[in-house]
Motif scaffolding. Structure first.
Motif, PDB file in Angstrom:
ATOM      1  N   SER A  70      17.615  29.582  32.244  1.00 32.06           N
ATOM      2  CA  SER A  70      18.937  30.195  32.398  1.00 32.06           C
ATOM      3  C   SER A  70      19.837  29.822  31.227  1.00 32.06           C
ATOM      4  O   SER A  70      20.579  30.661  30.705  1.00 32.06           O
ATOM      5  N   TYR A  82      25.307  39.390  29.168  1.00 33.16           N
ATOM      6  CA  TYR A  82      24.453  38.590  30.042  1.00 33.16           C
ATOM      7  C   TYR A  82      23.488  39.455  30.835  1.00 33.16           C
ATOM      8  O   TYR A  82      22.324  39.124  30.971  1.00 33.16           O
ATOM      9  N   TYR A  86      19.454  38.853  30.727  1.00 32.66           N
ATOM     10  CA  TYR A  86      18.754  38.410  31.937  1.00 32.66           C
ATOM     11  C   TYR A  86      17.826  39.503  32.473  1.00 32.66           C
ATOM     12  O   TYR A  86      16.674  39.236  32.816  1.00 32.66           O
ATOM     13  N   PRO A 138      19.435  35.641  38.115  1.00 33.87           N
ATOM     14  CA  PRO A 138      19.290  35.778  36.670  1.00 33.87           C
ATOM     15  C   PRO A 138      17.868  35.508  36.189  1.00 33.87           C
ATOM     16  O   PRO A 138      17.354  36.196  35.346  1.00 33.87           O
ATOM     17  N   ILE A 139      17.234  34.483  36.745  1.00 35.51           N
ATOM     18  CA  ILE A 139      15.841  34.173  36.407  1.00 35.51           C
ATOM     19  C   ILE A 139      15.022  34.333  37.669  1.00 35.51           C
ATOM     20  O   ILE A 139      15.297  33.694  38.685  1.00 35.51           O
TER      21      ILE A 139
END
Length: 141
Positions: A70, A82, A86, A138-139
């Motif tokens: 991240s 972002y 991501y 995000p991950i």
């Protein structure tokens, strides 16, 4: 007209599936409610190594590499894009999974191509694979 080899046809079919799913994946918003804390910690952390070592001491769950990833992706987000970074990483993981799956197959005949096409459909249709695509963090972890 040159004849397409079964292996090339398998890669073409996998590329079609992977690109379609990756394009669809890019429209999934990042789930802010559960991941805002992680994104803010990534922003405040001085380095990915610090994020990794800090996460190693957590008692709740051990996912230190996800926290470091991240941070790396946060630092790579050019000018605050972002979502693109991501989601792009998530799409790249999806494409890599499908390509690695096809690479493991030994397609030499058209019968093998049929079996490979069926295997691709089964892989993509599995509930565990679908869960990878529905992940809004995000991950993906």
């Amino acid at each position: 007209m040159p004849q397409v080899s079964p292996r090339s046809a398998t890669y073409a079919l996998a590329a079609l599936f992977a690109l379609a799913l990756a394009c669809d994946l890019l429209w999934v918003p990042i789930q802010v409610s559960d991941s805002l804390d992680e994104i803010l910690k990534a922003q405040q952390s001085p380095s990915a190594w610090t994020s990794f070592t800090d996460a190693m001491g957590q008692n709740v769950y051990l996912r230190a590499l996800r926290i470091a990833q991240s941070k790396v992706l946060f630092d790579l987000s050019w000018g605050g894009h972002y979502w693109l970074v991501y989601r792009g990483f998530h799409a790249a993981l999806l494409i890599a999974a499908i390509v690695l799956f096809v690479r493991a197959l030994r397609v030499e005949t058209m019968v093998d191509f049929g079996a490979a096409a069926f295997a691709l459909v089964v892989l993509i249709g599995l509930h565990t694979f679908r869960g990878m695509l529905q992940e809004a963090f995000p991950i993906n972890h």
